[in-house]
Scaffold this active site. Sequence first.
Site, PDB file in Angstrom:
ATOM      1  N   ARG A  50       0.853  -1.203   0.000  1.00  0.00           N
ATOM      2  CA  ARG A  50       0.000   0.000   0.000  1.00  0.00           C
ATOM      3  C   ARG A  50       0.881   1.242   0.000  1.00  0.00           C
ATOM      4  O   ARG A  50       0.609   2.202  -0.723  1.00  0.00           O
ATOM      5  CB  ARG A  50      -0.924  -0.026   1.214  1.00  0.00           C
ATOM      6  CG  ARG A  50      -2.227  -0.766   0.985  1.00  0.00           C
ATOM      7  CD  ARG A  50      -2.065  -2.183   0.458  1.00  0.00           C
ATOM      8  NE  ARG A  50      -3.320  -2.882   0.349  1.00  0.00           N
ATOM      9  CZ  ARG A  50      -3.854  -3.629   1.329  1.00  0.00           C
ATOM     10  NH1 ARG A  50      -3.198  -3.836   2.464  1.00  0.00           N
ATOM     11  NH2 ARG A  50      -5.016  -4.223   1.151  1.00  0.00           N
ATOM     12  N   ASP A  54      -0.065  -6.714  -3.398  1.00  0.00           N
ATOM     13  CA  ASP A  54      -1.470  -6.435  -3.105  1.00  0.00           C
ATOM     14  C   ASP A  54      -2.047  -5.693  -4.300  1.00  0.00           C
ATOM     15  O   ASP A  54      -1.363  -5.511  -5.311  1.00  0.00           O
ATOM     16  CB  ASP A  54      -1.614  -5.633  -1.789  1.00  0.00           C
ATOM     17  CG  ASP A  54      -2.866  -6.059  -1.027  1.00  0.00           C
ATOM     18  OD1 ASP A  54      -3.954  -5.931  -1.610  1.00  0.00           O
ATOM     19  OD2 ASP A  54      -2.752  -6.513   0.122  1.00  0.00           O
ATOM     20  N   HIS A  81      -6.663  -9.795  -3.758  1.00  0.00           N
ATOM     21  CA  HIS A  81      -5.617  -8.787  -3.538  1.00  0.00           C
ATOM     22  C   HIS A  81      -4.545  -8.841  -4.636  1.00  0.00           C
ATOM     23  O   HIS A  81      -3.357  -8.763  -4.356  1.00  0.00           O
ATOM     24  CB  HIS A  81      -4.983  -8.965  -2.153  1.00  0.00           C
ATOM     25  CG  HIS A  81      -5.899  -8.550  -1.030  1.00  0.00           C
ATOM     26  ND1 HIS A  81      -6.173  -7.240  -0.727  1.00  0.00           N
ATOM     27  CD2 HIS A  81      -6.615  -9.283  -0.148  1.00  0.00           C
ATOM     28  CE1 HIS A  81      -7.017  -7.177   0.302  1.00  0.00           C
ATOM     29  NE2 HIS A  81      -7.308  -8.413   0.668  1.00  0.00           N
ATOM     30  N   GLU A 127      -9.766 -12.490   1.933  1.00  0.00           N
ATOM     31  CA  GLU A 127     -10.645 -11.519   1.284  1.00  0.00           C
ATOM     32  C   GLU A 127     -10.666 -11.648  -0.243  1.00  0.00           C
ATOM     33  O   GLU A 127     -10.465 -10.663  -0.953  1.00  0.00           O
ATOM     34  CB  GLU A 127     -10.202 -10.093   1.663  1.00  0.00           C
ATOM     35  CG  GLU A 127     -10.269  -9.833   3.152  1.00  0.00           C
ATOM     36  CD  GLU A 127      -9.814  -8.435   3.535  1.00  0.00           C
ATOM     37  OE1 GLU A 127     -10.490  -7.822   4.371  1.00  0.00           O
ATOM     38  OE2 GLU A 127      -8.777  -7.958   3.006  1.00  0.00           O
ATOM     39  N   TRP A 145      -6.395 -13.902  11.839  1.00  0.00           N
ATOM     40  CA  TRP A 145      -6.510 -12.427  11.881  1.00  0.00           C
ATOM     41  C   TRP A 145      -7.918 -11.939  12.174  1.00  0.00           C
ATOM     42  O   TRP A 145      -8.102 -10.867  12.722  1.00  0.00           O
ATOM     43  CB  TRP A 145      -6.005 -11.821  10.567  1.00  0.00           C
ATOM     44  CG  TRP A 145      -6.905 -11.934   9.377  1.00  0.00           C
ATOM     45  CD1 TRP A 145      -7.007 -13.003   8.535  1.00  0.00           C
ATOM     46  CD2 TRP A 145      -7.825 -10.956   8.881  1.00  0.00           C
ATOM     47  NE1 TRP A 145      -7.920 -12.744   7.553  1.00  0.00           N
ATOM     48  CE2 TRP A 145      -8.445 -11.491   7.725  1.00  0.00           C
ATOM     49  CE3 TRP A 145      -8.179  -9.664   9.289  1.00  0.00           C
ATOM     50  CZ2 TRP A 145      -9.409 -10.790   6.991  1.00  0.00           C
ATOM     51  CZ3 TRP A 145      -9.135  -8.958   8.554  1.00  0.00           C
ATOM     52  CH2 TRP A 145      -9.740  -9.525   7.421  1.00  0.00           C
ATOM     53  N   TRP A 182      -0.710  -2.638   8.410  1.00  0.00           N
ATOM     54  CA  TRP A 182      -1.234  -2.350   7.057  1.00  0.00           C
ATOM     55  C   TRP A 182      -1.080  -0.858   6.829  1.00  0.00           C
ATOM     56  O   TRP A 182      -1.442  -0.042   7.681  1.00  0.00           O
ATOM     57  CB  TRP A 182      -2.699  -2.774   6.966  1.00  0.00           C
ATOM     58  CG  TRP A 182      -2.891  -4.237   7.244  1.00  0.00           C
ATOM     59  CD1 TRP A 182      -3.344  -4.806   8.398  1.00  0.00           C
ATOM     60  CD2 TRP A 182      -2.589  -5.319   6.358  1.00  0.00           C
ATOM     61  NE1 TRP A 182      -3.356  -6.182   8.278  1.00  0.00           N
ATOM     62  CE2 TRP A 182      -2.906  -6.524   7.046  1.00  0.00           C
ATOM     63  CE3 TRP A 182      -2.094  -5.397   5.050  1.00  0.00           C
ATOM     64  CZ2 TRP A 182      -2.737  -7.788   6.465  1.00  0.00           C
ATOM     65  CZ3 TRP A 182      -1.929  -6.656   4.480  1.00  0.00           C
ATOM     66  CH2 TRP A 182      -2.251  -7.823   5.185  1.00  0.00           C
ATOM     67  N   GLU A 219      -2.173   1.537   4.495  1.00  0.00           N
ATOM     68  CA  GLU A 219      -2.989   2.422   3.649  1.00  0.00           C
ATOM     69  C   GLU A 219      -2.861   3.893   4.064  1.00  0.00           C
ATOM     70  O   GLU A 219      -2.762   4.774   3.200  1.00  0.00           O
ATOM     71  CB  GLU A 219      -4.471   2.036   3.739  1.00  0.00           C
ATOM     72  CG  GLU A 219      -4.839   0.736   3.050  1.00  0.00           C
ATOM     73  CD  GLU A 219      -4.797  -0.459   3.975  1.00  0.00           C
ATOM     74  OE1 GLU A 219      -4.057  -0.410   4.988  1.00  0.00           O
ATOM     75  OE2 GLU A 219      -5.479  -1.452   3.679  1.00  0.00           O
TER      76      GLU A 219
HETATM   77  C1  ACM Z   1      -6.152  -9.050   6.376  1.00  0.00           C
HETATM   78  O1  ACM Z   1      -6.146  -8.173   7.235  1.00  0.00           O
HETATM   79  N1  ACM Z   1      -6.884  -8.917   5.289  1.00  0.00           N
HETATM   80  C2  ACM Z   1      -5.368 -10.255   6.516  1.00  0.00           C
END
Ligand code: ACM
Length: 554
Positions: free
Chosen positions: A155, A184, A255, A328, A394, A469, A471
């Site tokens: 990201r 990703d 992703h 996801e 997670w 993460w 972002e």
């Molecule tokens: C995740 O947070 N999508 C692994």
Amino acid sequence: MTDSGLIPAPRHLAWAPGRPRQEGLGGRAGIDARTTIEARLGTEGVARWLRATLGAATGFGLGDGHDTDHRIVLGIDPHLAPEGYRLVVEGRTHRIEGGAPAGVFWGAQTFRQLLGPDAYRRAPLRPDRDWELPEVTVEDAPRFPWRGLMLDVSRHFMPKEGVLRHLDLLAAHKLNVFHFHLTDDQGWRVQIKRFPRLTEVGSWRARTKFGHRASPLWEEKPHGGFYTQDDIREIVAYAAERHISVVPEIDIPGHSQAAIAAYPELGNSDVIDTASLTVWDSWGVSKNVLAPTDDTLRFYEGVFEELLDLFPADAGPFSHFFHIGGDECAKEQWERSPAAQARIQELDLADEDELQSWFVRHFDNWLSARGRRLIGWDEILEGGLADGAAVSSWRGYQGGITAARAGHDVVMCPEQQVYLDYRQDAGEDEPVPIAYVRTLEDVYRFEPVPSELTEAEARHVLGTQANVWTEVMEDPARVDYQVFPRLAAFAEVAWSALPAPAERDFAGFERRMAAHYGRLDALGVAYRPPGGPLPWQKRPGVLGRPIEGAPPNV
Ligand code: ACM
């Protein structure tokens, strides 16, 4: 034992017996210009590290030597656990013994902590200072074998220098797994020689959403970067010298928009115009997922073949793990795609969820055949898993509980507790606040092993990791702010033998943090100060997405 300032707290610490005590700290010992390092068999790497770091901080040569009483003796004691160590600091001769080189290395980290914050600088502040430390004996070993941090470099790209710095920061906290989230929707970050467009096209985007995806703001400049194969080799070797295993992640089959932007044939071209896709410039879960074709499988086998060479299985205790993401995966395109539906029929699968597990199983078998172990996010459990596969839990503890009960190894990283992108205070000033409030104390009271597990099941919990993460972390200083000081609390959870969450001595931890902030300052870490963000750490007017109330699934 709380007044040593050590983080993570060791199992046993005894002040030197029979020595005069100064302010409760026992006698004083030290190192000086005459100090040498005696590296016994197997400890040469630790000696190299000590000489480089303490040599820079003190200006001392710290050369080889064994016939002097000013020395640091490094050795292996096979009676200790491999990552366990015994550190004896006394007068001018100090001993660091570990069950294996890793233990000696963690002991050396403790020794550095005891020398004080200036031991974390890269040059001496003054030529003539004394380097003292308290006379102590420390006996220590970690609670969990897997003590990790996941960093998302997709990201927002973290240039190589920043990655090496984070490896040093992990080592300083006795963390030993670096989960490297390399791909990703928003960027592909590793050079693959047979597929050059992955980085030519997939490693950059023209602009970037600034703030949460609902924010109207854009950073109108190209963002990108990638690691060459030699960069990766350097990172892996640098980590190995610090007893850190690097676990790469290539996220499939979701992703994957950056890969599809580079090679449109990887996408579901019978339902969308994959040729017009670009690397995603906003956040969320992209609907653009991989097409479940044999060509896609062959493509990723080619990618993985190059990566297995870059990430050798013997570089660390967890280096044989390979993370395939698996989280996801949006199913919309597969539902609409005649080709995907035909695949479901042909493979005699029930639905799109089973198609996803078919994908994961393929790589599970492929990796196993090459002596590797697959690890994936807990969605990979949904269609049943091959024996050796492991799970990063997670979405709360549940995936980990299910996996452990089914005999799979687990890394506990529930988002409700250890997602360090989540905001760390309820205040208005928190930069781009995301999700739940997770304070330093919350992280300190995180328990990786859920009480539902029996002792035998709990043995499948390899350990724990914090996930970052990026972002809303547009540069390394923003990453520092989210990660620290909470990573220090996390490190203690992962390493130390703490009591049950409610009984943990957070006040004692905070007292030790006073010393630890000094170390972080010396290292140049832009942590969140206890009083809240500094003016330049705020992001006024940039929309986040705070969630009020208690997180679910705790
Ligand atoms: C995740 O947070 N999508 C692994």
